[in-house]
Design an enzyme around this catalytic site. Structure first.
Site, PDB file in Angstrom:
ATOM      1  N   GLU A  23       5.591 -10.995  15.029  1.00 41.01           N
ATOM      2  CA  GLU A  23       4.182 -11.391  16.455  1.00 41.01           C
ATOM      3  C   GLU A  23       5.074 -12.677  16.391  1.00 41.01           C
ATOM      4  OE1 GLU A  23       0.414 -10.910  16.395  1.00 41.01           O
ATOM      5  OE2 GLU A  23       0.318 -11.192  18.645  1.00 41.01           O
ATOM      6  N   ARG A  81       0.410  -1.217   0.218  1.00 45.04           N
ATOM      7  CA  ARG A  81       0.452  -0.126   0.141  1.00 45.04           C
ATOM      8  C   ARG A  81       0.917   1.314  -0.578  1.00 45.04           C
ATOM      9  NH1 ARG A  81      -3.458  -2.124   4.445  1.00 45.04           N
ATOM     10  NH2 ARG A  81      -1.995  -3.548   4.625  1.00 45.04           N
TER      11      ARG A  81
HETATM   12  P1  AMP Z   1       4.139  -2.635  12.153  1.00 46.92           P
HETATM   13  O1  AMP Z   1       5.312  -3.458  11.654  1.00 46.92           O
HETATM   14  O2  AMP Z   1       3.469  -3.195  13.616  1.00 46.92           O
HETATM   15  O3  AMP Z   1       3.992  -0.993  12.431  1.00 46.92           O
HETATM   16  O4  AMP Z   1       2.770  -2.581  10.795  1.00 46.92           O
HETATM   17  C1  AMP Z   1       2.520  -1.623   9.914  1.00 46.92           C
HETATM   18  C2  AMP Z   1       2.760  -2.804   8.618  1.00 46.92           C
HETATM   19  O5  AMP Z   1       1.153  -3.506   8.718  1.00 46.92           O
HETATM   20  C3  AMP Z   1       1.781  -1.506   7.695  1.00 46.92           C
HETATM   21  O6  AMP Z   1       1.984  -2.174   6.424  1.00 46.92           O
HETATM   22  C4  AMP Z   1       0.426  -1.625   7.731  1.00 46.92           C
HETATM   23  O7  AMP Z   1       0.179  -2.267   5.726  1.00 46.92           O
HETATM   24  C5  AMP Z   1      -0.002  -3.242   8.756  1.00 46.92           C
HETATM   25  N1  AMP Z   1      -0.846  -3.527   9.835  1.00 46.92           N
HETATM   26  C6  AMP Z   1      -0.851  -3.322  10.826  1.00 46.92           C
HETATM   27  N2  AMP Z   1      -1.684  -3.254  11.856  1.00 46.92           N
HETATM   28  C7  AMP Z   1      -2.521  -2.760  10.960  1.00 46.92           C
HETATM   29  C8  AMP Z   1      -4.445  -2.384  10.882  1.00 46.92           C
HETATM   30  N3  AMP Z   1      -4.939  -2.375  12.074  1.00 46.92           N
HETATM   31  N4  AMP Z   1      -4.669  -2.452   9.663  1.00 46.92           N
HETATM   32  C9  AMP Z   1      -4.370  -2.481   8.308  1.00 46.92           C
HETATM   33  N5  AMP Z   1      -2.970  -2.636   8.480  1.00 46.92           N
HETATM   34  C10 AMP Z   1      -2.454  -2.887   9.342  1.00 46.92           C
END
Ligand code: AMP
Length: 175
Positions: free
Chosen positions: A95, A58
């Site tokens: 995770e 995205r």
């Molecule tokens: P993080 O590495 O935990 O910051 O997760 C970010 C990535 O995971 C991004 O590329 C988001 O597109 C996806 N992502 C994580 N949580 C969500 C959520 N609740 N809704 C949509 N996309 C998410």
């Protein structure tokens, strides 16, 4: 217009307890898409950005539009094994297990000023891996911008602590 209202929430996707913030509804709405891109660009318009790096997938859509608006180049940061030429790779923890982000070695040169773009920041694991990858190649990360912030997960704060100026447009509570 209210960008928050253009984002759809899907409960319990991809697993129970996660509120998935789906930006495809925002992208499909011409006014919301334009406004989101304008707001992503606005704080950093004077910064002489050489390139925008977008995180698969995205981040490609938003980052491509931001790069066009800044008259900057675009650098795709991709999942493992997708880029055809020589790459640099960085692993990061999920995770469960780990994943890797890759960039072409010749996508930018040391000293270039790069802005990072993705749709959403949650724990910040993905964005911090992207910053690491770009800094390993000598890039100066001048900004990171996201449409959605999940502040309770602390990613934006971690990125700021790593010395990256962060901008987010809409925040949602919870995961
Ligand atoms: P993080 O590495 O935990 O910051 O997760 C970010 C990535 O995971 C991004 O590329 C988001 O597109 C996806 N992502 C994580 N949580 C969500 C959520 N609740 N809704 C949509 N996309 C998410």
């Amino acid at each position: 217009m209210d960008l928050r209202a253009a984002i759809r929430t899907i409960p319990d996707y991809p697993k129970p307890g996660i509120q998935f913030r789906d930006i495809t509804t925002l992208l499909a709405d011409a006014r919301a898409f334009r406004q989101a891109v304008d707001e992503l660009v606005q704080p950093f318009a004077g910064l002489k950005i050489d390139k925008v790096a977008g995180i698969e997938a995205r981040g490609f859509i938003l980052g491509g539009a931001v790069a066009h608006q800044l008259s900057a180049g675009f650098v795709p940061l991709r999942k493992k094994g997708k880029l055809p030429h020589k790459t640099r790779s960085v692993e990061y923890a999920l995770e469960y297990g780990s994943d890797a982000l890759e960039v072409h070695l010749d996508a930018f040169v040391a000293g270039e000023r790069i802005m990072l773009v993705d749709d959403l920041i949650a724990t910040g694991g993905t964005a911090l891996a992207a910053v690491d990858l770009l800094r390993q190649g000598g890039a100066e990360i001048v900004a990171a911008a996201f449409v959605v912030d999940l502040p309770e997960l602390g990613g934006a704060a971690k990125l700021a602590a790593a010395g990256v100026p962060v901008s987010t447009l809409v925040d949602f509570s919870g995961h």
